[in-house]
Design a protein around this motif. Sequence first.
Motif, short mmCIF file in Angstrom:
data_model
loop_
_atom_site.label_atom_id
_atom_site.label_comp_id
_atom_site.label_asym_id
_atom_site.label_seq_id
_atom_site.Cartn_x
_atom_site.Cartn_y
_atom_site.Cartn_z
N GLU A 143 3.77 -14.87 -35.49
CA GLU A 143 4.49 -16.01 -34.92
C GLU A 143 4.87 -15.72 -33.48
O GLU A 143 5.57 -14.74 -33.21
N THR A 148 6.71 -16.86 -29.86
CA THR A 148 7.91 -17.63 -29.49
C THR A 148 7.64 -18.60 -28.36
O THR A 148 8.53 -19.32 -27.94
N ASP A 200 8.86 -10.70 -28.16
CA ASP A 200 9.43 -11.21 -29.40
C ASP A 200 8.35 -11.82 -30.28
O ASP A 200 8.39 -12.99 -30.65
N LYS A 250 6.54 -11.69 -33.89
CA LYS A 250 6.82 -11.24 -35.26
C LYS A 250 5.56 -11.39 -36.10
O LYS A 250 4.81 -12.36 -35.95
N LEU A 307 8.64 -14.33 -42.53
CA LEU A 307 8.99 -14.70 -41.16
C LEU A 307 10.29 -15.52 -41.11
O LEU A 307 11.13 -15.31 -40.24
N GLU A 308 10.44 -16.43 -42.06
CA GLU A 308 11.65 -17.26 -42.11
C GLU A 308 12.89 -16.40 -42.34
O GLU A 308 13.92 -16.57 -41.66
N LYS A 342 13.19 -13.12 -41.82
CA LYS A 342 13.42 -12.20 -40.70
C LYS A 342 14.20 -12.90 -39.58
O LYS A 342 15.01 -12.28 -38.89
N GLU A 343 13.94 -14.17 -39.42
CA GLU A 343 14.68 -14.97 -38.44
C GLU A 343 16.12 -15.18 -38.91
O GLU A 343 17.07 -15.14 -38.11
N GLN A 344 16.29 -15.37 -40.19
CA GLN A 344 17.60 -15.65 -40.76
C GLN A 344 18.47 -14.40 -40.86
O GLN A 344 19.69 -14.45 -40.66
N PRO A 366 18.09 -11.03 -39.09
CA PRO A 366 17.42 -10.11 -38.17
C PRO A 366 17.86 -8.66 -38.33
O PRO A 366 17.05 -7.75 -38.11
#
Length: 416
Positions: free
Chosen positions: A198, A200, A268, A270, A294-295, A297-299, A301
């Motif tokens: 992903e 950014t 950045d 991922k 991925l979701e 890891k964003e939520q 970190p």
Amino acid sequence: MKHSSRLTYAYKDSIDSPEGLADSIAECLGCPVTIEDANHRIVSYSKHETNVDKARTATIMRRKVPEHVINGLWKHGIMSKLFEGDQPQVVEKIEDIGLGNRLAISVRKNNEILGFIWAQTNGLAVNSDHLAEMKEASQLVSHHLLRQQAKKKKTEENRKEFFWQLLTGALQNQSEIKRLGKKFHMNLQGQLCVAVFEFTEEMSQAVERHAYYLTETLHQSRIVSRIFDDQQLILLVRTDNQEDANEMNQAFIREFTQKMKERLHFEDLKGAFGLIYDSPLMISDSYKQALKVLELKEQFPDGLQNADNYQDLGVYQFINELAALQKRENYKNDALLHIKAYDDRNNSMLLETLKVFLDKNSNVHQAAAHMHIHTNTLNYRLKRIKEIGNIDFKDTNQKTMLYLDLMIYESEQEGL
């Protein structure tokens, strides 16, 4: 120029023979020549040479430039120059990758890299004639590679459609999957999983080309198919050995992200991959799992900073489902409510201390070091936490529930 007509004539006589074109360029230059596509796979090479170096020998044997040679060319700045401009580059000997002296040029159509021509110039005094011949050779080779691209374009579109059917689970007929896999030369045997990177920022054509280039030139894993979707690069990865699959995929993700940072300065980026299956029918599940990594890891970190694999998620796999269930049942953890109220009244850090302590598996020394406080200070806080929340740290069930509820509480606070 004296060699121009020879090259042009050779091209006309070898429209369907790239081997003949490589031989003609080699004859004009007076040295061995290799023609590669944009991903360093051999298109053709001149025959009957002697005294070739290790890099050329290995490339011809593998039908592709070895990874250590590609890495060395990037480290010495050669590939950057070839990507940035259309002029021939004189390359000095690079001993550590077995590369002798070279004359190299990128093959282009406007700003798109189609391939490369490499001439081994050991003992050849390169002059302006040689440079001009390389420029002409680049133009002639571009015609051949463009024809090759046109033939592949429709097949590639059909292959992408087939890949989307696998990713979405729209195709569930095993025999049809096998037939289409064979038609599009996609090896769906062995261990399969989906990896997703992903970005950014918006995916420009230059970024897409370089990402594609890296997936072709990194050798840790075998890429069966790839597709770009908005700001994501989606890959179908295959390995023969299940025992090595996780380790290989993690190495691939880390090296891909590292090289994108080094070469295109992406800080950045991922990457994640789903579970590994031995059936193409499960590709859609692996895709969903990679997206979930991925979701999360964003939520989360901090908690999932080093998570690449769905297996690495642990209890985080179910955290959002647990939060939704608690919300439906109006559940609240009384111990955490009491500690939070105490923190609000006294401007203290007991809730944070409890989270760190549980994060560090109830290790007082590690938790104190993480919070940069003395162990006596930590022990005092833990005593207050026990009293205020009526908590028994020897009760595994209670500690597990506290930990999960703290994770849910943190995710809800970040969402406010």
